[in-house]
Scaffold this motif. Structure first.
Motif, mmCIF file in Angstrom:
data_model
loop_
_atom_site.group_PDB
_atom_site.id
_atom_site.type_symbol
_atom_site.label_atom_id
_atom_site.label_comp_id
_atom_site.label_asym_id
_atom_site.label_seq_id
_atom_site.Cartn_x
_atom_site.Cartn_y
_atom_site.Cartn_z
ATOM 1 N N MET A 1 0.843 -1.195 0.000
ATOM 2 C CA MET A 1 0.000 0.000 0.000
ATOM 3 C C MET A 1 0.879 1.246 0.000
ATOM 4 N N LEU A 2 0.404 2.261 -0.678
ATOM 5 C CA LEU A 2 1.122 3.527 -0.689
ATOM 6 C C LEU A 2 0.973 4.212 0.669
ATOM 7 N N VAL A 3 2.105 4.558 1.287
ATOM 8 C CA VAL A 3 2.073 5.223 2.592
ATOM 9 C C VAL A 3 2.581 6.656 2.520
ATOM 10 N N ALA A 4 3.260 7.019 1.438
ATOM 11 C CA ALA A 4 3.760 8.384 1.299
ATOM 12 C C ALA A 4 4.202 8.607 -0.135
ATOM 13 N N ALA A 5 4.198 9.878 -0.525
ATOM 14 C CA ALA A 5 4.696 10.237 -1.854
ATOM 15 C C ALA A 5 5.268 11.645 -1.800
ATOM 16 N N ALA A 6 6.285 11.852 -2.587
ATOM 17 C CA ALA A 6 6.846 13.183 -2.803
ATOM 18 C C ALA A 6 6.789 13.457 -4.296
ATOM 19 N N VAL A 7 6.319 14.624 -4.648
ATOM 20 C CA VAL A 7 6.231 15.032 -6.051
ATOM 21 C C VAL A 7 7.223 16.169 -6.264
ATOM 22 N N CYS A 8 8.132 15.997 -7.224
ATOM 23 C CA CYS A 8 9.162 17.002 -7.482
ATOM 24 C C CYS A 8 9.298 17.244 -8.982
ATOM 25 N N PRO A 9 9.725 18.426 -9.370
ATOM 26 C CA PRO A 9 10.039 18.657 -10.786
ATOM 27 C C PRO A 9 11.348 17.973 -11.136
ATOM 28 N N CYS A 10 11.624 17.829 -12.428
ATOM 29 C CA CYS A 10 12.801 17.040 -12.810
ATOM 30 C C CYS A 10 13.780 17.762 -13.731
ATOM 31 N N PRO A 11 13.869 19.102 -13.739
ATOM 32 C CA PRO A 11 14.857 19.728 -14.613
ATOM 33 C C PRO A 11 16.271 19.505 -14.083
ATOM 34 N N PRO A 12 17.219 19.143 -14.925
ATOM 35 C CA PRO A 12 18.606 19.067 -14.461
ATOM 36 C C PRO A 12 19.107 20.372 -13.850
ATOM 37 N N ARG A 175 -3.442 22.129 -7.767
ATOM 38 C CA ARG A 175 -4.531 21.901 -6.813
ATOM 39 C C ARG A 175 -4.693 20.428 -6.502
ATOM 40 N N ALA A 176 -4.720 19.594 -7.561
ATOM 41 C CA ALA A 176 -4.929 18.158 -7.369
ATOM 42 C C ALA A 176 -3.769 17.531 -6.593
ATOM 43 N N GLY A 215 -5.959 6.727 1.245
ATOM 44 C CA GLY A 215 -6.473 7.762 2.127
ATOM 45 C C GLY A 215 -5.450 8.798 2.539
ATOM 46 N N LEU A 216 -4.497 9.101 1.675
ATOM 47 C CA LEU A 216 -3.457 10.059 2.022
ATOM 48 C C LEU A 216 -3.949 11.495 1.838
ATOM 49 N N SER A 217 -3.363 12.393 2.589
ATOM 50 C CA SER A 217 -3.621 13.817 2.417
ATOM 51 C C SER A 217 -2.393 14.463 1.798
ATOM 52 N N GLY A 218 -2.586 15.600 1.130
ATOM 53 C CA GLY A 218 -1.482 16.235 0.425
ATOM 54 C C GLY A 218 -1.218 17.650 0.909
ATOM 55 N N GLY A 235 3.883 16.996 -1.037
ATOM 56 C CA GLY A 235 4.108 15.825 -0.210
ATOM 57 C C GLY A 235 2.779 15.192 0.178
ATOM 58 N N TRP A 236 2.712 13.880 0.113
ATOM 59 C CA TRP A 236 1.519 13.131 0.506
ATOM 60 C C TRP A 236 1.880 12.212 1.671
ATOM 61 N N SER A 237 1.025 12.184 2.668
ATOM 62 C CA SER A 237 1.252 11.268 3.786
ATOM 63 C C SER A 237 -0.088 10.938 4.454
#
Length: 237
Positions: A1-12, A175-176, A215-218, A235-237
């Motif tokens: 199960m997914l317990v956390a996520a981090a979303v980041c941009p990827c430009p070098p 937003r999403a 059921g994670l919040s962001g 960040g999602w947790s």
């Protein structure tokens, strides 16, 4: 199960040696990425997967220890995916995963086993969702580091020139991501994302598939377009 996520941009350009004199312009994005990855460490996952957009031959899985470099961007810097020696015979990381590896190497993320997944930008919504579900089911506690940029059409000097639709697209994506709204991420239009050169769309929809039932919040940590490209951190947790 997914317990956390981090979303980041990827430009070098996140790598100071690549950005050169312009490196301070990315200080805010870099700091937000470090904060987001801290969410992963706090979740103590059993498995961490770095997901990022990739062209061939970089698509598909990449094992822990896979090598990458930023020589193609003018900086003699090598990275590996995770701790330890380079994995013998592993393919080179695509740039997005190399940036992810660079970020992880500079944060106290965790000692969990990890791997990378290069995602083709044209991957359909349904296939993204299915891939995310598979990732979430791959261990008891899964964390994702999701790399990807928003539109590249926010200004006249942007890589994709100016498109009046870009700001609204990025605003909805922000937003999403900030609300961990799975339906909102899945509603992002594939064709519009392609036209706006939004490299993160497929990876964000992989995240949406992985987040089903979790059921994670962001929390949105960064939302700017310093070079006419939408850079989002959450960040999602």
């Amino acid at each position: 199960m997914l317990v956390a996520a981090a979303v980041c941009p990827c430009p070098p350009l996140l790598v100071p040696e690549v950005a050169g004199a312009a490196a301070p312009e990315m200080d805010g994005a870099r700091a937000a990425c470090y904060d987001a990855i801290g969410v992963l460490a706090a979740a103590r996952p059993d498995r961490l997967v770095v997901v990022g957009p990739a062209e061939q031959p970089g698509r598909g899985p990449h094992p822990q220890g896979a090598p990458g470099s930023f020589r193609g961007f003018g900086a003699d810097i090598e990275v590996t995916l995770g701790k330890g020696d380079p994995a013998p015979g592993a393919r080179d990381l695509p740039p997005s995963l190399a940036v992810g590896a660079w970020l992880l190497d500079r944060t106290d993320w965790s000692s969990a086993p990890l791997e990378g997944l290069g995602v083709g930008e044209p991957l359909t919504r349904d296939r993204c969702t299915a891939a995310g579900r598979e990732l979430a089911a791959s261990a008891r506690r899964v964390a994702l580091l999701v790399m990807g940029d928003g539109s590249a059409c926010r200004t006249l000097k942007a890589p994709g020139y100016f498109d009046e639709r870009a700001a609204a697209f990025d605003a909805e994506a922000a937003r999403a991501l900030g609300e961990a709204d799975l339906d909102g991420l899945l509603a992002l239009d594939e064709e519009l994302a392609y036209e706006l050169k939004a490299a993160g769309r497929a990876c964000w929809q992989v995240l949406a598939g992985a987040g089903e039932g979790a059921g994670l919040s962001g929390r949105l940590l960064y939302d700017e377009a310093p070079y006419g490209v939408g850079y989002l951190v959450a960040g999602w947790s």
